[in-house]
Design a protein around this motif. Structure first.
Motif: not given
Length: 228
Positions: A113-122, A191-195
């Motif tokens: 979840a944290l990695s997806a959040l960071v990738v989405f913010v950046l 994948l779920l969090v980024h989606l």
């Protein structure tokens, strides 16, 4: 009575005042409303591949090391004891072994979840390379964390450890991941969090009818084939 005078024809090369001519095309021409094809949006395939490679490397190396350290630090210890001829669980009804797998799974879900959040913010844009990077990076990071935790944990040679500590002395079992399906917790959570973040806060696709509505508002009539 005299007949009405007809205005002379305009000189050659000059448009008549009664005829209509389109405004000259040019940069900054006022009143020019022409259709311009949409330019391709996005950073480009090469940039997306570079970003995906960076995401995979960071998740696999930095994320995997951090997850492995946390698992080794937070996982419960499974106590063992030897009677001189065999090694047994000291607490046969204990749930420490289940707690080891549960700790890894919860930490992996949080890392995903944290990695997806960071990738989405950046980078607030999806794409196949980024999805592949989240999946591959999550799997590699989870495998690295698992192997690192086992390496940092107690000695994997239980028999030698039992002989070293002696009969009746309690010692910790090796750090072991019994449920290998926990390795998929990180990529699935990522994948779920980024989606979800992309669906809620990501850029929207352009409206295919937006150009037609805009020109309808400007000209006062919808565009379409001429009437027969």
């Amino acid at each position: 009575m005299t007949a009405p005078l007809t205005p002379p024809p305009p000189p050659h090369g000059q448009p008549s005042h009664d005829s209509w001519a389109p405004p000259p095309a040019g940069d900054g021409g006022a009143g020019h409303h022409g259709y311009e094809p949409d330019k391709p949006s996005g950073p480009g395939l090469r940039t997306e591949l570079i970003e995906a490679a960076v995401v995979t490397a960071v998740m696999a190396l930095i994320g995997g090391v951090l997850l492995g350290l946390l698992w080794w630090w937070l996982a419960p210890h499974v106590p063992l004891v030897s009677d001189g001829s065999a090694v047994y669980f000291k607490d046969t009804e204990g749930e420490q072994a289940v707690g080891v797998d549960g700790t890894f799974t919860l930490l992996a879900l949080g890392a995903g979840a944290l990695s997806a959040l960071v990738v989405f913010v950046l980078r607030r844009r999806g794409g196949v390379p980024l999805v592949v990077a989240l999946t591959v990076g999550g799997v590699l990071g989870a495998v690295l964390a698992w192997r690192l935790g086992v390496w940092l944990g107690p000695d994997t040679d239980v028999v030698a450890r039992a002989k070293e500590v002696g009969e009746g002395v309690t010692f910790s079992a090796p750090l072991k991941l019994g449920a290998k399906g926990a390795l998929l917790a990180w990529p699935l959570a990522g994948l779920l969090v980024h989606l979800g973040l992309t669906a809620l806060f990501g850029p929207r696709d352009p409206d295919p009818y937006g150009q037609q509505r805009q020109m309808t508002d400007e000209y006062g009539a919808p565009l379409g084939p001429p009437a027969a």
